[in-house]
Structure formats: structure tokens, C-alpha cells
Design an enzyme around this catalytic site. Structure first.
Site, PDB file in Angstrom:
ATOM      1  N   GLU A  19       2.023   4.051  -7.308  1.00  0.00           N
ATOM      2  CA  GLU A  19       0.554   3.972  -7.156  1.00  0.00           C
ATOM      3  C   GLU A  19       0.307   3.781  -5.671  1.00  0.00           C
ATOM      4  O   GLU A  19       0.518   2.692  -5.138  1.00  0.00           O
ATOM      5  CB  GLU A  19       0.001   2.785  -7.951  1.00  0.00           C
ATOM      6  CG  GLU A  19       0.132   2.914  -9.454  1.00  0.00           C
ATOM      7  CD  GLU A  19      -0.792   3.947 -10.062  1.00  0.00           C
ATOM      8  OE1 GLU A  19      -1.742   4.385  -9.378  1.00  0.00           O
ATOM      9  OE2 GLU A  19      -0.564   4.340 -11.214  1.00  0.00           O
ATOM     10  N   CYS A  38      -7.786   0.631  -3.102  1.00  0.00           N
ATOM     11  CA  CYS A  38      -7.322   2.022  -3.021  1.00  0.00           C
ATOM     12  C   CYS A  38      -8.371   2.951  -3.609  1.00  0.00           C
ATOM     13  O   CYS A  38      -8.395   4.140  -3.322  1.00  0.00           O
ATOM     14  CB  CYS A  38      -6.001   2.173  -3.761  1.00  0.00           C
ATOM     15  SG  CYS A  38      -6.097   1.530  -5.426  1.00  0.00           S
TER      16      CYS A  38
END
Ligand code: NAD
Length: 475
Positions: A250, A284
Site C-alpha cells: 500500500e 495517502c
């Protein structure tokens, strides 16, 4: 609430083998909260070996039993919500409201995966030629190394630990150096919930690289699950390649936020505010580049600036502050430098733009007349800076949105049919249509392109920790 400052290996809290400690700082004033044990490479190997010894027993535990331990951890974490939120604020700096939201999100992963643990499926069918029966089972992949960043110190840990345990894997958690205390609290919660010794281990090595490399080269390790920057992700993919360790990644993002001419401007402003300012911009998923149709540009930017003007900045524990500190002065300086570069490249600062001293504070900032292709549109900002690029043609907006090596998340505001058509053209693992927040434990979270490999949460999340086995039976 006690602070856990030691390593957790084989069911015991212990200092590092050489007795070293590092300071965990409060980014709002630079003071030392406490000192945490440094894990040596040998400590990390001890953790891997403890996880290896516990692996067969945990894999053989009934799914219902694993589910009930996770459910218990969910309940314990829920009871501790306020204290966890305050701990997150202390070591990460974010505003208390953001920390409470994170505590809730983090806790939900234990509930969600307690429900998934008992639903691991398989298959049984006859082959097309009728010569055999095809049986497919899923088994835990094995000892898993879990590495997490500082921006969501609780949620990034539970989003990995919960599916690993639900699948029947044992694990070693390596949290970010900036935020080990929240991770240690979560591990202590799992201990209270009844996780057997060796099933979850916690290590905090300094420096990180050699110790992680040693773990990934240990023959017992089968899985790496990493959340962090694309840069470090690339390094770890190389490390994992040596032993062909399965890797879930990720990584970073550079989210476009597209406002079409058909958008409800007030809704777009509200969505933009949350997509940008949640977690102080250190997400993010944070909207990084705003592409706004020229026909709604002035109304959108004026209304958004008016909202951002209201963000009081200061220590996160003070409820009046909607914007806390960045995690460190180094991170704050990176944001300040990006804004200075943007200005140098022709952007106009219409709000904020000056760091606030002392502490790692940076105010809500808005940049207009930003050019697509300028440094700020190519860099993950990770702070409360809104950079707006006007557009005239939807095709330009789509091609600019896709003009990045990242592909984590994108947002589109507009008439639903039109926005959906744009969403389908965007290269992103997740797209919000007329929504500024998407994260949900029940939805598959993850990126395309260099934003990652694999998915977390949802029913996909547990598959990252399971291996399929095909058994052929004679018909
Ligand atoms: P980072 O990559 O610097 O660090 C992440 C983790 O990797 C930390 O635990 C760190 O100690 C460790 N690490 C650093 N160098 C290492 C090395 N050489 N070997 C092994 N481990 C190493 O990231 P960060 O600054 O902590 O977090 C911010 C980044 O994380 C941003 O790019 C953000 O987009 C990304 N992120 C992604 C997601 C997602 O789900 N896609 C979620 C949160 C954060």
C-alpha cells in the site's frame, strides 16, 4: 493508560538485547514523550522464530476461536477509544477529531475481520472432462512481516494484523519509528484479548533497513505486507524477491480531485474540504491536485478558501484546533519547501503559506494558478495545501489526472452520470463520485500503478494472507 515501551516477543515484553532506546517526540513542542526499546537484528530474528513456533498451533485454531479473540480485541479497543485517540495525538500530532476518527476506523478492522475469519471459502467441482474432482482449499500463507507508516499509527496496524490473524497467520509488526506507542498499545490489547504467545510480535529496530532485510531473508517468513512510501516499497520488493516472499504493498498517492462544470459547487467544496483536510492532509488518500472547470473555478475556490480560513492551528489535544502538528519539523519543512517551489513556478498563494513556530505546524494553505506538470502536481504533498489547476476541456482534466505514476485514489464531482463516465476513465484503485471520503473496512482499499499491489479490507483483504491449494481427486 500505561505506555508500552518495550518489544513484545513470544508473549513477553522485553527490552532490546543491547539495552538501547530511542526517543518518541511530541511534534507539537518537540518534547520527549518517552523512550522506546531499540530492537537489534537478533531481537527481530527472535520475533520471527517465535512467530514460526506459534504458526502451526494458530493455523489449527478453529476459525470461530480466532474470530472471538478478534471480536474481544474490537470491544477492548472500543472501550479505550478516547485514550487511544489522545495517544495518537501525542506522538503523531494530528487534531483530536482526526485521531478519534482514526481510533474508530482502526477498531472496526477487528470487528470486520472477526466476521471474515469464519467465511474463508473454497471450491469443489467436477472438471469439464469429467475425469477428476477439483477441490480448492485456502490455508494461511504463514509468518507475516507487517510494516506500517506514521500517518495512521492505529489503523494501518489493525488493517494488517486483523486479516493476518483471521486467516490463521502469525505476525511481526514493525511500526514507524515516529509512532510506536499506539502500535504497542494495540499489541497489548491483543494480548489482553487472549492472543496466544508468539502469534503477534512487535519490534522497533533502529536503523530499520538491515533488521527488516534480515527478517525477509529468514526462511520462516512467507509474507510481507507494507504500507508506506513508493520509494521504500520499491526497496522492499527487491528484498522480498530474494526469497520470493509474497508482497502486498500500500504505497503513495497523488490523488486528483476533478470538479466538472455540472458539479453542485457547494457539495464539491464540502467534499474538497474533507478530502484535503482529513488528517491534516497527511493521508495517502488526500486530494493532492484540484482540476476545476473554469466555469465554476472562482466560485469553488472562493468558497473553499472561506472554509479553510476557519482552521485554527495548534496542539492537537486542544479541541479548538482543527489542524494539529505535522509529524515532525522535517515533514513540515518539506511542505514549506513545496509551497515555496510552487510559488517560484508561478502559483499564487491566496491563503496561509507561512510555517507557524514553535512546533511542527503548517497552516491551511491555498495555491491558485497552478500549472499541471509543476512540481506540486507531481509530488505527494502530505500537508494542508490545496493546489488548484483550472481546465476547459474534460479530456485535458482526465489526461492530467492520469498523468502520474501513482494510481491510489481519485475524486470526481459532477452530475452523476457524467461523473461516473469520468470515474471509469481514471487510473485509480478507488474513485469517489460526489464523495470526499471513501475508506471503509468493508471496501477494498488499494492502488493501481505504483501505488501498490493487492487490497486491504473487504473480503479481498484476508486473501492476501491465504494461499490457495488445489487438490485433484479422481472422479
Ligand atoms: P516510509 O516509506 O518512510 O516508511 C514506512 C515504514 O517503512 C516505516 O515503518 C519505516 O520505518 C519503514 N522503513 C523505512 N525505510 C525502510 C527500509 N529501508 N527498509 C524497511 N523498512 C523501512 O513512509 P512514511 O513516511 O512512514 O509514511 C508516509 C507514506 O506512506 C506516504 O507515501 C503515504 O502515501 C504512504 N501511505 C500509504 C497508504 C496506503 O494505504 N496506500 C496508507 C498510509 C500511508
Amino acid at each position: 493508560m500505561p505506555l508500552y515501551t518495550d518489544l513484545y516477543i513470544d508473549g513477553a515484553w522485553r527490552p532490546g538485547a543491547d539495552g538501547g532506546r530511542f526517543a518518541v517526540l511530541d511534534p507539537s513542542d518537540g518534547s520527549t514523550i518517552t523512550e522506546v526499546a531499540i530492537a537489534t537484528e537478533q531481537d527481530c530474528i527472535d520475533a520471527v522464530e517465535a512467530a514460526d513456533r506459534a504458526a502451526a498451533g494458530w493455523a489449527a485454531t478453529a476459525p470461530r476461536e480466532r474470530a472471538e479473540i478478534l471480536r474481544h480485541a474490537f470491544e477492548l479497543l472500543r472501550e479505550d477509544r478516547e485514550e487511544i485517540a489522545r495517544l495518537i495525538v501525542r506522538e503523531n500530532g494530528k487534531a483530536l477529531a482526526d485521531a478519534r476518527a482514526e481510533a474508530d476506523y482502526a477498531t472496526e478492522f477487528f470487528r470486520w475481520f472477526s466476521e471474515e475469519a469464519v467465511r474463508i471459502g473454497g471450491d469443489y467441482r467436477l472438471s469439464p472432462s469429467g475425469d477428476k474432482r477439483i477441490v480448492v482449499t485456502r490455508q494461511p500463507i504463514g509468518v507475516s512481516v507487517l510494516i506500517t507508516p506514521w500517518n495512521f499509527p492505529a489503523a494501518m496496524a489493525t488493517r494488517k494484523i486483523a486479516p493476518a490473524l483471521a486467516a490463521g497467520c502469525t505476525c511481526i509488526l514493525k511500526p514507524a519509528r515516529e509512532t510506536p506507542l499506539t502500535a504497542a498499545h494495540i499489541v497489548a490489547t491483543l494480548e489482553r484479548a487472549g492472543v496466544p504467545k508468539g502469534v503477534v510480535n512487535l519490534v522497533t529496530p533502529v536503523p530499520t533497513g538491515p533488521a527488516v532485510s534480515a527478517m525477509l531473508h529468514h526462511p520462516a517468513v512467507a509474507k510481507l505486507s507494507f504500507t508506506g512510501s513508493t520509494e521504500v516499497g520499491r526497496v522492499l520488493l527487491h528484498e522480498a524477491a530474494d526469497r520470493v516472499v509474497s508482497a502486498s504493498m500500500e504505497l503513495g498517492g497523488n490523488a486528483p480531485f476533478v470538479v466538472l462544470a455540472s458539479a453542485d459547487v457547494d457539495a464539491a467544496v464540502a467534499g474538497a474540504e474533507v478530502a484535503k483536510m482529513r488528517n491534516g492532509g497527511s493521508a495517502c488518500t488526500a486530494a493532492n491536485r484540484f482540476y476545476v472547470h473554469r466555469s465554476v473555478h472562482d466560485e469553488f475556490t472562493t468558497k473553499l478558501r472561506d472554509r479553510l480560513r476557519d482552521y485554527a492551528v495548534g496542539p492537537g489535544l486542544d479541541e479548538g484546533n482543527r489542524l494539529g502538528a505535522l509529524v515532525s519539523t522535517a515533514e513540515r519543512d518539506k511542505v514549506a519547501e513545496l509551497v515555496a517551489t510552487a510559488e517560484h513556478e508561478g502559483a499564487r498563494i491566496v491563503l496561509g503559506g507561512t510555517p507557524i513556530e514553535p512546533g511542527a505546524f503548517y497552516p491551511a494553505t491555498m495555491l491558485l494558478d497552478v500549472e499541471h506538470g509543476s512540481t506540486i502536481t507531481r509530488t505527494e504533498i502530505f500537508g494542508p495545501v490545496t493546489a488548484v489547476v483550472p481546465f476547459d476541456d474534460i479530456d485535458d482534466a482526465v489526461s492530467w489526472a492520469n498523468d502520474t505514476e501513482y494510481g491510489l485514489i481519485a475524486y470526481v464531482y459532477g452530475e452523476e452520470g457524467e461523473a461516473l463516465a469520468v470515474a471509469q476513465r481514471l487510473d485509480a484503485g478507488m474513485v469517489g463520485v460526489n464523495r470526499g471520503v471513501l475508506s471503509d473496512p468493508a471496501a477494498p482499499f488499494g492502488g493501481m500503478k505504483q501505488s501498490g499491489l493487492g487490497r486491504e479490507g473487504s473480503s479481498e483483504g484476508i486473501l492476501e494472507f491465504l494461499e490457495e491449494k488445489y487438490i485433484g481427486l479422481d472422479a
